[in-house]
Design an enzyme around this catalytic site. Structure first.
Site: not given
Ligand code: AOF
Ligand code: ZN
Length: 376
Positions: A54, A56, A188, A200, A208, A299-300
C-alpha cells in the site's frame, strides 16, 4: 504559506501520486502518501499495483531520515486489517509521526474508521477531510462499488455537431478524428469492461480492444438478450484472444448459446423479464466479479436504459465539426426521454478539451449512489 495551505499542497501531491495507480490497482482504491517535516519531503509513495504494498508502506520505504515529529499526508485512511499485506496503520504508528492528515475515510467494511481510531489511540493527532472532495472524485468508482456492488459506468460517444452518432443509413466511420480515437483506446486500456448493445455489435462489427494495449485487458461485453451475435462477427472470431462476454436473456435459443460458447465467448445469463431488470442483473454480476469501471460505447438504446436506471456515472462526449442531418439519424441516447427541460440531468465537474478538430466534453452525474462517509 499558512498551515492550511501547506496541508492542501502536500495532500495535492499525495493525490497526484495516487493517480499513477489508475488502471493498475482496481478493484482497490488509488492511494498516495507523502511524509513531510519542516517543509521537506522525507518520503513519497503510492499503491502501484493490485496485491502489492500500500501507499504508506511505499512512502516509508522511500524514507532515510527518522520520522519523528513528521506529518503523513495520506489520501485514504490507513488500513487496519490484514489483507494481502499487513495493516498500514501499524507501520505508520511505529514511525511515530506527530500528525496524520487523511483526505478521506475508507468505506471498506474491514476498515471504516478503524484505522483512524487506532491512530488516535496511539496519541497521534489526526485530521480527516483535507481535499476530501478531490479524493472522493478520484476514487468515485471504488466508492460506488463499495456502496452498491455495481461498477462505475462511463458512457462514451462521438457525435456530429448536429448531434448524430451515425447517418440515417447507420454509417458511422469515422465521426471523430484519429487523435480522439487514440484517447478512447487509452481509456479502453484501463477499464475492466467495454460494453455495447447487440445492435451496435451488429451494425459496426467492432473489435473493442485497446490498441495499443494498456495496463489491463478489458472484457468485451455485448448486451444481447436474444444471443444474436454472429459467430462470424469480429468479436466472436477473436473471443479466444480477448475475453468476450455475451449477456443473454432467459429466452435466448440454446443453439445460439452453443455457437457462442464454441467460439470462446462466456455467456452471462440475466433472467429478469424486462430489459432494465436484466441490465441491473448484469451490472451486479460484473461488480461481483471485481469489475470497477465499465466503458459503454453505445448504442442509443443501451445508453437510454442505463440512464433510466441512474447508472451512467460519467460521460465523455466527442463532438466533431461535421453535419449529417436527418430525422432518422440516431442520437447518443434513445428511449422515450424526459418530457420537461427543467428535469434535464445536469452534469457536474465539467472538463472540456479540444483534440485536433474535435471537442471533448466530459462530466459526472451524481445520482446519490454512494453517500458521503461520515468523518470521525
Ligand atoms: C491503505 N493504503 O494504499 C490502499 C488501501 O487487497 P488488499 O489486501 O491490498 O487490501 C485492499 C483494501 O485495503 C482496500 O479495499 C482498501 O480498503 C485498502 N486500501 N489502504 O491504507 C493503500 N490501497
Ligand atoms: Zn494499507
Amino acid at each position: 504559506m499558512n498551515n492550511t495551505d501547506e496541508d492542501s499542497r502536500w495532500m495535492a501531491l499525495a493525490l497526484e501520486l495516487a493517480r499513477q495507480g489508475q488502471g493498475h490497482v482496481e478493484p482497490n482504491p488509488m492511494v498516495g502518501c507523502v511524509i513531510v517535516r519542516d517543509g521537506q519531503v522525507l518520503g513519497r509513495g503510492w499503491h502501484q499495483r493490485f496485491g502489492e504494498p500500500h501507499a504508506e508502506i511505499n512512502a516509508l520505504a522511500d524514507c532515510t531520515a527518522s520520522l519523528d515529529k513528521s506529518t503523513f499526508y495520506v489520501t485514504l485512511e490507513p488500513c487496519c486489517h490484514q489483507g494481502k499485506t499487513p495493516p498500514c496503520v501499524d507501520a505508520v504508528i511505529a514511525a511515530r509521526p506527530a500528525r496524520v492528515v487523511i483526505a478521506q475515510q475508507d468505506p471498506f467494511p474491514k476498515v471504516q474508521g478503524g484505522g483512524i481510531a487506532k491512530l488516535l489511540a496511539a496519541g497521534i493527532s489526526v485530521e480527516v477531510g483535507r481535499l476530501g472532495d478531490q479524493a472522493r472524485k478520484l476514487n468515485a468508482p471504488y466508492l460506488k462499488r463499495q456502496a452498491t456492488g455495481l461498477p462505475w459506468i462511463i458512457a462514451k460517444w462521438a457525435m456530429t455537431l448536429d448531434g448524430k452518432i451515425a447517418t440515417r443509413t447507420g454509417s458511422s466511420r469515422w465521426i471523430s478524428g484519429a487523435a480522439a480515437r487514440a484517447q478512447v483506446h487509452a481509456l479502453r486500456g484501463r477499464v475492466d469492461g467495454v460494453m455495447v448493445g447487440s445492435q451496435t455489435a451488429k451494425l459496426d462489427d467492432p473489435l473493442l480492444t485497446a490498441r495499443p494495449s494498456g495496463p489491463r485487458t478489458a472484457a468485451r461485453i455485448v448486451v444481447d438478450s436474444a444471443a444474436s451475435l454472429s459467430p462470424q462477427s469480429q468479436l466472436a472470431r477473436t473471443a479466444r484472444d480477448f475475453p468476450t462476454m455475451v449477456a443473454v436473456g432467459p429466452n435466448a435459443r440454446p443453439e445460439r448459446l452453443d455457437q457462442l460458447v464454441h467460439a470462446g465467448c462466456e455467456i452471462l445469463l440475466c433472467d429478469a423479464p424486462d430489459h432494465a431488470g436484466r441490465i441491473m442483473q448484469l451490472l451486479s454480476q460484473l461488480g461481483a466479479r471485481g469489475m470497477t469501471n465499465i466503458l459503454v460505447e453505445g448504442g442509443s438504446q443501451l445508453l437510454a436504459t442505463l440512464l433510466e436506471q441512474h447508472q451512467i456515472d460519467e460521460v465523455h462526449s466527442y463532438i466533431a465539426p461535421k453535419l449529417v442531418g436527418g430525422v432518422a439519424a440516431p442520437t447518443p441516447i434513445g428511449g422515450t426521454g424526459l418530457s420537461e427541460m427543467a428535469e434535464a440531468i445536469t452534469l457536474k465537474d465539467i472538463e472540456t478539451e479540444t483534440v485536433d478538430d474535435t471537442l471533448l466534453v466530459q462530466g459526472l452525474i451524481d445520482w446519490g449512489n454512494f453517500p458521503e462517509t461520515e468523518a470521525t
